[in-house]
Design a protein around this motif. Sequence first.
Motif, short mmCIF file in Angstrom:
data_model
loop_
_atom_site.label_atom_id
_atom_site.label_comp_id
_atom_site.label_asym_id
_atom_site.label_seq_id
_atom_site.Cartn_x
_atom_site.Cartn_y
_atom_site.Cartn_z
N ALA A 169 56.77 57.61 43.53
CA ALA A 169 56.31 57.09 44.98
C ALA A 169 55.65 55.73 45.25
O ALA A 169 55.55 54.98 46.03
CB ALA A 169 55.36 58.45 45.63
N ALA A 170 54.76 55.66 44.09
CA ALA A 170 53.96 54.40 44.02
C ALA A 170 54.60 53.26 44.12
O ALA A 170 54.14 52.26 44.23
CB ALA A 170 52.99 54.35 42.85
N LEU A 171 55.97 53.04 43.71
CA LEU A 171 56.80 51.94 43.65
C LEU A 171 57.00 51.22 44.97
O LEU A 171 57.11 50.09 45.04
CB LEU A 171 58.25 52.15 43.19
N ASP A 172 56.50 51.80 46.15
CA ASP A 172 56.47 51.33 47.39
C ASP A 172 55.02 50.79 47.78
O ASP A 172 54.89 50.37 48.90
CB ASP A 172 56.77 52.40 48.47
N GLY A 173 54.26 50.93 46.95
CA GLY A 173 52.69 50.71 47.19
C GLY A 173 52.58 49.25 46.76
O GLY A 173 53.33 48.55 46.21
N PRO A 174 51.09 49.21 46.67
CA PRO A 174 50.56 47.42 46.36
C PRO A 174 50.61 47.40 44.91
O PRO A 174 50.56 45.82 44.68
CB PRO A 174 49.06 47.46 47.09
N ILE A 175 50.50 48.23 43.97
CA ILE A 175 50.45 47.93 42.69
C ILE A 175 51.60 48.75 41.86
O ILE A 175 51.19 49.68 41.12
CB ILE A 175 49.06 48.07 42.06
N PRO A 176 52.79 48.35 42.07
CA PRO A 176 53.96 49.19 41.27
C PRO A 176 53.93 49.12 39.83
O PRO A 176 54.58 49.83 39.25
CB PRO A 176 55.05 48.59 42.11
N VAL A 177 53.08 48.12 39.23
CA VAL A 177 53.27 47.77 37.70
C VAL A 177 53.00 48.99 36.87
O VAL A 177 53.82 49.57 36.14
CB VAL A 177 52.30 46.80 37.53
N ALA A 178 51.90 49.80 37.22
CA ALA A 178 51.47 51.06 36.52
C ALA A 178 52.58 52.32 36.78
O ALA A 178 52.93 52.77 35.61
CB ALA A 178 50.24 51.72 37.04
N GLY A 179 53.24 52.22 38.08
CA GLY A 179 54.38 52.96 38.01
C GLY A 179 55.45 52.81 37.33
O GLY A 179 56.12 53.53 36.71
N GLU A 180 55.85 51.34 37.47
CA GLU A 180 56.89 51.11 36.51
C GLU A 180 56.75 51.18 35.20
O GLU A 180 57.76 51.80 34.55
CB GLU A 180 57.17 49.51 36.66
N ARG A 181 55.68 51.01 34.69
CA ARG A 181 55.52 51.14 33.21
C ARG A 181 55.66 52.71 33.02
O ARG A 181 56.03 53.10 31.81
CB ARG A 181 54.05 50.93 32.85
N LEU A 182 55.06 53.71 33.60
CA LEU A 182 55.18 55.08 33.32
C LEU A 182 56.54 55.36 33.56
O LEU A 182 57.22 56.29 32.64
CB LEU A 182 54.36 56.01 34.48
N ILE A 183 57.39 54.87 34.49
CA ILE A 183 58.81 55.36 34.79
C ILE A 183 59.53 54.69 33.54
O ILE A 183 60.37 55.63 33.13
CB ILE A 183 59.13 54.89 35.79
N LEU A 184 59.40 53.86 32.84
CA LEU A 184 60.03 53.32 31.93
C LEU A 184 59.83 54.02 30.60
O LEU A 184 60.70 53.79 29.65
CB LEU A 184 59.73 51.74 31.60
#
Length: 349
Positions: A164-179
Amino acid sequence: MSSGFSVAGASTVSTHVIVHPTSEAMVFPLDHLRRLMGPHGLFEHARYRRPRLAHGYTTDDNGRALVVASARPEASDILEAALGMVVAGYTPDGWHNRLSASGVWLDQVGSEDAQGRAVWGLGVAAGRRLLDDDAPALEVLNGWHRRPLTAVRAIAYAMLGATAALDGPIPVAGERLILSYRPPPLGKGSWPWPEERLTYDNARIPEAMMTTGIALGDTESTERGLALLEWLVGIEELDDRFAFTPVGGRGPDDPRRPGFDQQPLEAWAMADACRLALSITGDAIWLDRLTMAVEWFWGRNHAACPVFDPADGAGYDGLEAAGVNENAGAESTLAALGAHLALASLTTA
């Protein structure tokens, strides 16, 4: 589709009346949710309609409150209160979970589920751009990946927040967790579930598999999640209604019959997962299943009894064979609100 397997105490009240929701009733009042709010967020439990102050607050419920309040523009007060507790509960070692009514943290670090639900709530709020000007919340959001999670549901909640956070202002943490995501190893044969028994919030696991697969562009993971959800529906649908896994769980050798106490969070999870499956496949069968999950709250269940009150939005704490547990705590009320939002979102998508 290459799935790898085939689809195979409180007092009680019973009204035995099935009411079908209308479009006007899919988004109902927040009165009871506001009744459960205190100075530090959302109280965990209620005795009938009155919050049980002695039981205090939990990050678990306030994380879930962020998910629901983020989708209701008129719920900014609830969002602000829940966000305050979730942000205050964060430490570099993970979130506290239990907070006393007087505002004292009662644990050092909460369960993995509490961590996952905090990430879920923050991620949803961030993805809806409700945290853009909230520096403390964004700082917490950016640090959520620091505590590794191993429990399958905690990981699922975190993945729902990260995607969900990928659409937000700081997607980096979300991307890191997803990977870092690794799908849970599935069972084989007639019991493909990744655990020996179904326990709680079950549909969140295939939902997270699907949404993470989409985020990664991993078609196989998405299809495995969809097939696992299909299997779960086959286990929990009985007599044209859902018989959700009860508190005691359900294993491969248990008889296929309605079990009680059924919990509202199962219906919410199923509604959200079916909503996602519908968006992936476009198959109307998932709309039927989504509607069936929501109508569980209206009496399309094996007690033929409503599990919430549309007058104030209160969700009852469990479905019993003879009726409902009339206590209306935070988890159950959020589940009723959240399930209806899954259906209501189809009219605004």
